[in-house]
Motif scaffolding. Structure first.
Motif, short mmCIF file in Angstrom:
data_model
loop_
_atom_site.label_atom_id
_atom_site.label_comp_id
_atom_site.label_asym_id
_atom_site.label_seq_id
_atom_site.Cartn_x
_atom_site.Cartn_y
_atom_site.Cartn_z
N ALA A 41 30.48 32.04 53.80
CA ALA A 41 30.54 32.40 52.31
C ALA A 41 30.89 33.74 52.41
N SER A 42 30.47 34.62 53.38
CA SER A 42 30.57 36.03 53.43
C SER A 42 31.85 36.53 54.09
N SER A 43 32.41 35.66 54.87
CA SER A 43 33.73 36.08 55.78
C SER A 43 34.80 35.54 55.21
N GLY A 44 35.95 36.24 55.51
CA GLY A 44 37.15 35.65 55.02
C GLY A 44 38.42 36.86 54.65
N ALA A 45 39.27 36.61 53.96
CA ALA A 45 40.17 37.66 53.75
C ALA A 45 39.53 38.83 52.94
N VAL A 46 38.32 38.45 52.23
CA VAL A 46 37.56 39.58 51.44
C VAL A 46 36.16 39.14 51.93
N ARG A 47 35.86 40.38 52.56
CA ARG A 47 34.57 40.20 53.58
C ARG A 47 33.48 40.74 52.54
N ILE A 48 32.47 39.54 52.32
CA ILE A 48 31.12 39.96 51.49
C ILE A 48 30.20 40.33 52.48
N PRO A 49 29.48 41.76 52.35
CA PRO A 49 28.56 41.97 53.13
C PRO A 49 27.16 41.09 52.97
N LEU A 50 26.51 40.69 53.99
CA LEU A 50 25.31 39.60 53.97
C LEU A 50 24.32 40.52 53.27
N ALA A 51 24.19 41.73 53.19
CA ALA A 51 22.92 42.21 52.70
C ALA A 51 23.33 42.26 51.21
N LEU A 53 24.65 39.54 49.47
CA LEU A 53 24.66 38.45 49.02
C LEU A 53 23.48 37.84 47.88
N ALA A 54 22.32 38.45 48.21
CA ALA A 54 21.34 38.24 47.21
C ALA A 54 21.31 38.80 46.10
N ASP A 55 21.86 40.27 46.21
CA ASP A 55 22.12 40.87 44.52
C ASP A 55 23.34 40.49 43.90
N LEU A 56 24.26 39.66 44.16
CA LEU A 56 25.17 38.99 43.57
C LEU A 56 25.06 38.04 42.54
N TRP A 57 23.80 37.24 42.56
CA TRP A 57 23.63 36.22 41.62
C TRP A 57 23.31 36.86 40.40
N ARG A 58 22.94 38.11 40.12
CA ARG A 58 23.12 38.82 38.81
C ARG A 58 24.35 39.39 38.56
N THR A 59 24.77 39.81 37.47
CA THR A 59 25.92 40.32 36.96
C THR A 59 25.79 41.62 37.42
N PRO A 60 26.56 42.24 38.41
CA PRO A 60 26.64 43.64 38.76
C PRO A 60 27.42 44.73 37.79
N ALA A 61 26.95 45.74 37.82
CA ALA A 61 27.77 46.80 37.01
C ALA A 61 28.65 47.53 38.03
N ASP A 62 28.65 47.49 39.41
CA ASP A 62 29.69 48.06 39.97
C ASP A 62 30.92 47.07 40.19
N PRO A 63 31.97 47.74 39.93
CA PRO A 63 33.33 46.73 39.95
C PRO A 63 33.60 46.06 41.29
N GLN A 64 33.36 46.71 42.22
CA GLN A 64 33.39 45.98 43.57
C GLN A 64 32.50 44.97 43.66
N ALA A 65 31.30 45.20 43.27
CA ALA A 65 30.27 44.10 43.44
C ALA A 65 30.43 43.08 42.59
N ALA A 66 31.36 43.28 41.31
CA ALA A 66 31.56 42.26 40.51
C ALA A 66 32.77 41.55 41.14
N PHE A 67 33.60 42.23 41.82
CA PHE A 67 34.45 41.36 42.58
C PHE A 67 34.15 40.44 43.64
N TRP A 68 33.17 40.78 44.20
CA TRP A 68 32.66 40.32 45.37
C TRP A 68 31.62 38.88 44.71
N ARG A 69 31.27 39.11 43.59
CA ARG A 69 30.45 37.80 42.87
C ARG A 69 31.46 36.88 42.45
N ASN A 70 32.78 37.41 41.93
CA ASN A 70 33.96 36.35 41.61
C ASN A 70 34.23 35.54 42.88
#
Length: 345
Positions: A41-51, A53-70
């Motif tokens: 879930a964290s690796s691929g063309a778009v790398r999502i830091p494992l640290a 992952l737990a914060d992405l369940w709620r809607t983030p305000a940061d655009p980068q975090a919102a992109f990771w969440r999508n």
């Protein structure tokens, strides 16, 4: 009293290697599956830091975090769940078919499920279908029709051998008709046929998993409930009848359940080989043939192997991806060669 001469001393027996218990192995596989699911879930063309992952369940305000969440919720997690569902369904079907035919090299494709589904999908593509909403039902109908024909012809006379021969004949007919459709296909259709036959999990989405996951879970539970009958079949058909099992009804039920289980998987994921062959056999080599534990462990093992294969398919040629059928064939082919050399030795 004199101590024995060193020459006459009895050497200590080598300590036997302790195997994990079935429950321990099942827990180990589940833990490995959870770790691999996180890595996938964290690796691929778009790398999502494992640290994060737990914060992405709620809607983030940061655009980068919102992109990771999508990416995580709409692409990665559906694909991971899809891999778990497909791998577990194919693996447990293979284990049941191996018990039914009393052959460790059996798999669901022997009764026409895979090639029947391929024929339905190929026919739909050549006739102009371009949407999975049309191709998947056509593949499912093809799987059911091919399996029904094989079972109908194979049960004219009692015995599993006739069912096996009928499956081989139906597979040959399906392959020949697929060849006719392929000959008539255009260049674009040939490309679609090639990629569909190689298998892919790229079409994963939550709406499909909402009905596929309960379907596979229900049919897997129904197959696991027959573990006593499958154990009896390993003794032989006559012995199983003496133990009180109605083999004709048992065979009828197992074939129908496997067709209903594998047909939708072939329809939505394409032809994925070797999972139903390799995983049950590996579990049988390590834990024996008691289906009370073999079937649940095979379920977890199939999910683990398919998740690993999908992760490799996405990572090897990143940012593109390999068809997952290539990865499973690369794993299954050497395994069959090893099995042949092991038996000859």
């Amino acid at each position: 009293m004199r101590s024995p001469s060193p020459a006459l001393a009895v050497p200590a027996a080598p300590r036997a290697r302790r195997r994990p218990s079935p429950l321990q192995l099942l827990l180990i596989l589940c833990l490995l599956l959870a770790a691999l699911a996180l890595a996938s879930a964290s690796s691929g063309a778009v790398r999502i830091p494992l640290a994060h992952l737990a914060d992405l369940w709620r809607t983030p305000a940061d655009p980068q975090a919102a992109f990771w969440r999508n990416v995580l919720l709409e692409v990665r997690l559906p694909r991971v769940v899809f891999a778990i569902v497909v791998g577990s369904g194919l693996a447990i079907s293979g284990a049941v078919m191996q018990a039914l035919f009393r052959n460790p090299l059996a798999e669901p494709g022997l009764i026409g499920v895979s090639l029947g589904g391929a024929l339905g999908a190929v026919g739909a593509i050549v006739l102009g279908a371009q949407s999975l909403a049309i191709i998947a039902p056509a593949a499912f109908v093809g799987s059911l029709l091919a399996t029904g024909a094989a079972y109908r012809l194979g049960t004219v006379q009692p015995g599993v051998a006739n069912l096996l021969l009928a499956g081989v004949a139906i597979n040959a007919i399906c392959a020949s008709v697929i060849g006719v459709f392929t000959y008539q296909a255009t260049d674009v259709q040939l490309r679609n046929l090639t990629f569909w036959n190689m298998g892919s999990l790229a079409g994963a989405n939550w709406s499909m998993l909402a009905w596929l996951t309960p379907w596979v879970l229900l049919l897997s539970i129904l197959l696991i409930r027959d573990w006593r009958a499958l154990n009896a079949l390993l003794l032989g058909e006559r012995e199983a009848q003496h133990l009180g099992f109605a083999l004709r009804r048992l065979r009828h039920r197992i074939v129908i359940l496997c067709a209903l289980l594998v047909g939708p998987l072939v329809a939505v994921a394409g032809t994925i080989s070797f999972i139903g062959l390799v995983v049950p056999h590996l579990v049988r080599l390590t834990q024996g043939a008691d289906h009370r534990w073999l079937l649940p462990i095979t379920l977890a093992g199939g999910a683990l192997v398919m998740t690993l294969a999908d992760w490799l398919a996405r990572m090897i040629v990143m940012p593109a991806e390999l068809p997952i059928g290539i990865i499973t064939a690369f794993i299954g082919g050497p395994f069959l060669l090893w099995l042949l050399t092991r038996r000859q030795g």
